[in-house]
Structure formats: C-alpha cells, structure tokens
Design a protein around this motif. Structure first.
Motif, mmCIF file in Angstrom:
data_model
loop_
_atom_site.group_PDB
_atom_site.id
_atom_site.type_symbol
_atom_site.label_atom_id
_atom_site.label_comp_id
_atom_site.label_asym_id
_atom_site.label_seq_id
_atom_site.Cartn_x
_atom_site.Cartn_y
_atom_site.Cartn_z
ATOM 1 N N LYS A 192 7.281 -32.356 -24.847
ATOM 2 C CA LYS A 192 7.856 -32.881 -23.612
ATOM 3 C C LYS A 192 8.771 -31.863 -22.926
ATOM 4 O O LYS A 192 9.107 -32.031 -21.758
ATOM 5 N N ARG A 193 9.196 -30.847 -23.675
ATOM 6 C CA ARG A 193 10.126 -29.873 -23.092
ATOM 7 C C ARG A 193 9.914 -28.530 -23.769
ATOM 8 O O ARG A 193 9.632 -28.456 -24.958
ATOM 9 N N ILE A 194 10.042 -27.464 -22.978
ATOM 10 C CA ILE A 194 9.977 -26.095 -23.491
ATOM 11 C C ILE A 194 11.175 -25.342 -22.928
ATOM 12 O O ILE A 194 11.457 -25.425 -21.735
ATOM 13 N N PHE A 195 11.884 -24.640 -23.802
ATOM 14 C CA PHE A 195 12.953 -23.770 -23.321
ATOM 15 C C PHE A 195 12.947 -22.504 -24.157
ATOM 16 O O PHE A 195 12.323 -22.450 -25.209
ATOM 17 N N TYR A 196 13.592 -21.468 -23.641
ATOM 18 C CA TYR A 196 13.687 -20.248 -24.416
ATOM 19 C C TYR A 196 15.075 -19.639 -24.271
ATOM 20 O O TYR A 196 15.767 -19.823 -23.282
ATOM 21 N N ILE A 197 15.457 -18.944 -25.334
ATOM 22 C CA ILE A 197 16.786 -18.345 -25.457
ATOM 23 C C ILE A 197 16.594 -16.836 -25.551
ATOM 24 O O ILE A 197 15.780 -16.361 -26.348
ATOM 25 N N TYR A 198 17.340 -16.093 -24.747
ATOM 26 C CA TYR A 198 17.228 -14.631 -24.781
ATOM 27 C C TYR A 198 18.531 -14.024 -24.269
ATOM 28 O O TYR A 198 19.397 -14.724 -23.757
ATOM 29 N N GLY A 199 18.675 -12.719 -24.453
ATOM 30 C CA GLY A 199 19.890 -12.038 -24.018
ATOM 31 C C GLY A 199 21.109 -12.451 -24.831
ATOM 32 O O GLY A 199 22.229 -12.420 -24.337
ATOM 33 N N VAL A 200 20.898 -12.825 -26.082
ATOM 34 C CA VAL A 200 21.991 -13.314 -26.932
ATOM 35 C C VAL A 200 22.768 -12.131 -27.492
ATOM 36 O O VAL A 200 22.181 -11.171 -27.988
ATOM 37 N N ASP A 201 24.086 -12.215 -27.426
ATOM 38 C CA ASP A 201 24.931 -11.181 -28.031
ATOM 39 C C ASP A 201 25.068 -11.494 -29.526
ATOM 40 O O ASP A 201 24.149 -12.013 -30.129
ATOM 41 N N ASN A 202 26.194 -11.251 -30.127
ATOM 42 C CA ASN A 202 26.397 -11.530 -31.555
ATOM 43 C C ASN A 202 26.714 -12.992 -31.833
ATOM 44 O O ASN A 202 27.085 -13.349 -32.947
ATOM 45 N N SER A 203 26.583 -13.831 -30.846
ATOM 46 C CA SER A 203 26.922 -15.248 -30.982
ATOM 47 C C SER A 203 25.900 -16.010 -31.814
ATOM 48 O O SER A 203 24.765 -15.583 -31.978
ATOM 49 N N GLN A 204 26.349 -17.173 -32.289
ATOM 50 C CA GLN A 204 25.438 -18.143 -32.881
ATOM 51 C C GLN A 204 25.049 -19.121 -31.790
ATOM 52 O O GLN A 204 25.835 -19.406 -30.890
ATOM 53 N N ARG A 205 23.840 -19.624 -31.860
ATOM 54 C CA ARG A 205 23.373 -20.651 -30.933
ATOM 55 C C ARG A 205 23.050 -21.896 -31.737
ATOM 56 O O ARG A 205 22.943 -21.848 -32.954
ATOM 57 N N GLY A 206 22.854 -23.000 -31.062
ATOM 58 C CA GLY A 206 22.534 -24.247 -31.747
ATOM 59 C C GLY A 206 23.794 -24.902 -32.260
ATOM 60 O O GLY A 206 24.735 -25.134 -31.507
ATOM 61 N N GLY A 207 23.846 -25.194 -33.549
ATOM 62 C CA GLY A 207 24.997 -25.866 -34.135
ATOM 63 C C GLY A 207 24.924 -27.371 -33.919
ATOM 64 O O GLY A 207 25.905 -27.989 -33.518
ATOM 65 N N HIS A 208 23.748 -27.945 -34.176
ATOM 66 C CA HIS A 208 23.580 -29.385 -33.998
ATOM 67 C C HIS A 208 22.324 -29.857 -34.730
ATOM 68 O O HIS A 208 21.552 -29.060 -35.237
ATOM 69 N N ARG A 209 22.166 -31.167 -34.760
ATOM 70 C CA ARG A 209 20.929 -31.808 -35.186
ATOM 71 C C ARG A 209 20.652 -32.887 -34.163
ATOM 72 O O ARG A 209 21.357 -32.990 -33.161
ATOM 73 N N HIS A 210 19.638 -33.692 -34.395
ATOM 74 C CA HIS A 210 19.242 -34.681 -33.400
ATOM 75 C C HIS A 210 19.043 -36.059 -34.025
ATOM 76 O O HIS A 210 18.824 -36.182 -35.233
ATOM 77 N N HIS A 211 19.078 -37.060 -33.189
ATOM 78 C CA HIS A 211 18.692 -38.404 -33.603
ATOM 79 C C HIS A 211 17.171 -38.519 -33.617
ATOM 80 O O HIS A 211 16.601 -39.105 -34.526
ATOM 81 N N LYS A 212 16.500 -37.975 -32.594
ATOM 82 C CA LYS A 212 15.052 -38.157 -32.440
ATOM 83 C C LYS A 212 14.250 -36.864 -32.321
ATOM 84 O O LYS A 212 13.112 -36.809 -32.767
ATOM 85 N N THR A 213 14.789 -35.857 -31.691
ATOM 86 C CA THR A 213 13.998 -34.686 -31.293
ATOM 87 C C THR A 213 13.523 -33.846 -32.477
ATOM 88 O O THR A 213 14.313 -33.462 -33.333
#
Length: 132
Positions: A29-50
């Motif tokens: 139902k959805r597409i996304f992309y992550i790029y240009g990331v420095d030394n950071s962490q991304r995410g940090g979650h979970r989901h009820h349904k996804t």
C-alpha cells in the motif's frame, strides 16, 4: 521475528535484473525510500499492524530488530536481499553507506497511531525468556 528472503535475480552480460513478484507476504500500500543518511540511526519503532519489506537497492546498511523475545541484526548489502519486518519487530537502521538507498514496501498506508516508539525493555525480554 524479521526474516531475510532472496529476491530472484537474472544476470547476464548486460547486467542484473531483480524481480519482486509473489514473494512479499502482503499487498503493498505504500513505498518509501531513505537516502542521504549521515551517521544517524533511523526508525526506532514497531507497529500495531504494518508489515514492511526493506531492500537496500544501493549501498548498504544494518537493520537491528527486537521482537520482545529475541534480538538480531541484518546486513542489507546487496539489492537482492529483502528483510521482512513484522509488526512486533521494534527496529532501527544504522551504519548507512554514503550511497545507501533503502527502499521500504509497507502493508499499510501511513497512520501515525500505528507506530509504537517505546522499545522493549530488558525486563520484557527476561520475562519472555523465562516462559520458554
């Protein structure tokens, strides 16, 4: 728990063709992309349904998962690796290469109330372990 699947790839003198067909265990139902990331962490979650399918289509990154009873890390370093992330998998992404592009296919449309940001605690992991 999150699991890796290998995407079918056809290779010849002209290059590679990777196909995503009949291997994703949900309707996209959805597409996304992550790029240009420095030394950071991304995410940090979970989901009820996804449910999510993560593919590093360029470069590499690591996805760390914790489902409340086990932890694991997955290196996504080729575009034919696909990590299926279940709703209960509290996850974060890190160690992105400069050229990394992480594409994520999702089973649900964006809904802020689907996100759970509080990580599992050591106590919850210990309690789950003691049940086994």
């Amino acid at each position: 728990m999150a699991s890796l699947i290998n995407l079918k790839t056809f290779t010849d003198d002209r290059g590679n063709l990777t196909v995503i067909e009949r291997v994703i265990p949900f309707d996209i139902k959805r597409i996304f992309y992550i790029y240009g990331v420095d030394n950071s962490q991304r995410g940090g979650h979970r989901h009820h349904k996804t449910i999510q399918a993560a593919i590093c289509i360029r470069g590499h990154c690591i996805i760390h998962n914790n489902n409340g009873s086990a932890e694991s890390s997955f290196a996504l370093d080729t575009p034919d690796k696909c990590l299926i992330i279940e709703p209960e998998d509290w996850h974060y992404m890190h160690s992105f290469s400069e050229d990394a592009i992480l594409m994520v296919l999702a089973s649900e449309y964006f809904e802020p109330n689907d996100y759970i940001y509080v990580p599992y605690t050591f106590e919850s992991l210990l309690a789950a372990y003691e049940k086994v």
